[in-house]
Design an enzyme around this catalytic site. Sequence first.
Site, PDB file in Angstrom:
ATOM      1  N   GLU A 152       1.163  -1.256   0.052  1.00 47.88           N
ATOM      2  CA  GLU A 152       0.421   0.166   0.275  1.00 47.88           C
ATOM      3  C   GLU A 152       1.023   1.379   0.200  1.00 47.88           C
ATOM      4  OE1 GLU A 152      -2.729  -1.123   3.942  1.00 47.88           O
ATOM      5  OE2 GLU A 152      -3.939  -2.251   2.219  1.00 47.88           O
ATOM      6  N   GLU A 203      -6.154  -7.597  -1.719  1.00 50.66           N
ATOM      7  CA  GLU A 203      -7.212  -8.014  -0.780  1.00 50.66           C
ATOM      8  C   GLU A 203      -8.586  -7.285  -0.908  1.00 50.66           C
ATOM      9  OE1 GLU A 203      -5.938  -5.078   2.193  1.00 50.66           O
ATOM     10  OE2 GLU A 203      -3.418  -6.017   2.512  1.00 50.66           O
TER      11      GLU A 203
END
Length: 623
Positions: A201, A273
């Site tokens: 991320e 995810e």
Amino acid sequence: MQRRDFLKLSLLAPCAAYMTPTWAAAAQAHGVDHALLPDGRSHGFELGAQQFLLDGKPFQIRSGEMHPTRIPAEYWQHRIRMAKAMGLNTIAVYLMWNALESEPGVFDLKTGNRDFVHFIELCQQEDMWVYLRPGPYVCAEWDFGGLPPYLLRHPDIRVRTWSDPHYTQAVRRYLDVVAPAIAPLMVSRGGPILMMQIENEYASFGHDLGYLEQLRTMWRERGIEGPFSISDGLAQVQKQKTYLPGAALGLDGDTDFATAQTIASEAPVWVGEGYPGWLTHWGDKDFQRGDYADTLRQLLEQGRSFNLYVVHGGTNFGFSAGANASGDYSHFEPVITSYDYGAPINERGEATTEYHTFRKLLAAHAPPLPVVPASPPVIRFAAITPVAHASLWDNLPAYRVVKKPQANELLFAQDHGLVLYRRKIPAAAATLALDGVRDYATVFRNGLYVDYVSRVQHANLRGGNRVELPAIVDGEASQLDILVDSFGHVGYGQAMADRKGIVSSVRLGGEELEDWDVSSLPLDDGYIRQLRPVVNEPSRPGIFFRATLRLDQLGDSYIDMSGWGKGYLWVNGQLLGRYWNLGPQQRLYCPASWFRHGDNELLIFDLHQTVAAPIRGATTLHA
């Protein structure tokens, strides 16, 4: 966009019914090969034209994430088998750097639940592939996002960038140690690891694509050729332009494959995810949950690869729970001890209602599934009432004199636990103002409790608290004690220098107080072992209580702390984690392997309790 926004996308955004002609034609011609297993032979895993290829055939990654550091090692195989029985073919694994390197150059890759090599080998033994996410940064609601807190001992540290030599040196040292353990486990060498993630991320933090490119180069220099993936929010990647060319693009909480494919070109796009549940913070009204069934159904119908974050969450044992905060360090949200996450496999390994829903969906797209493993035994025990064992105030180590309050990390190289700030204050009635308390302080005058300061409950206040307490001096000089407890370091966003203790100033009547005596109370094993027991019953908050629990049979249990205030619980020397009557968590999970037949010692440190409350064992996290 914070991680909480990913959940909204995951649950509300419909899967785009988008399959490129290339992908659709390949899927129709070959289908998904369910027969290929990690059998110890070398296999070829490639990033094909908008699809994953295993030995040249289209392959759908059906992954569920779990973290060995959050699971007692005795249960690793059980949890892997639970994921397999749900219909998954891959386990996604974070490596928490700070669980492996406690001090600079001090690595432990073997003891307790740190032996990730063994965990990955168990995945292969159970015919499961692995998607490895080794960091160096992982987020994961883990303390400091997995980075070692010792980095915060450098006053001007900058993380997740090559511009800081302290960070760069530490990353190289970490890769030098873990890469040789990982390399033999890659699929090309007969192992189960299909793919490696580069950082995590990153677009939610920075925009330096060169940082990701250099990380990939460093892995390759250490014998790991990939393939590689990144995982991030689609909006962040678009804004920051941090797609790593040639890597698979994992979407976090998004299913806009059409837009993502324009960024990734011919590289595969998948759900890096997908959130069947969500994390819970201290002070939340209730435990968070999710609803992922419709999204999973559409992913399966389209043949899209995915990773469920998480299929099994486990527990933030010890000091490992992390925290979130705004970029200016306000709106602090520490994560609870449980990492149940509303996952389909709950904290102690039981199949939930969602597990069976997902299993039914997955079974329609997979070979016959194995029988669901039985849940581990669980026990309850009757209420026991601890007794006062030791007073923190009788166990203060030597103090250090400082002109102004400073953070734990800078004063004592202390990562967690407590710090005491003490000084004399003059005989003048005045308001006491505390600025920069991280994260929870109890205030005393001449040994008498005055009030507390909470970075969570004063979340509207700037930068991690400025709190004014009523006048505490009544005409005579007195001793001021400020005992500061810490939660985990912030592990997401820009607030990555979240040092603990008092990081700003203390003022009395508007005048800044200087010249402090400061004591380190890390609550580590060494400190606990040397506690001097009480002689007389203590009355000042800051007491260690002890109880003996006799067990004739062993099993998992949830220890109910609902009668207590705020503190820590150890069982036979193992720190289960934090409890707090703010909720929503009131029970701490203890695995059967941490109990023993016969007498068990329970040790509690409570910041407020002066009279012990009963403790009992329950069979569920929720009351």
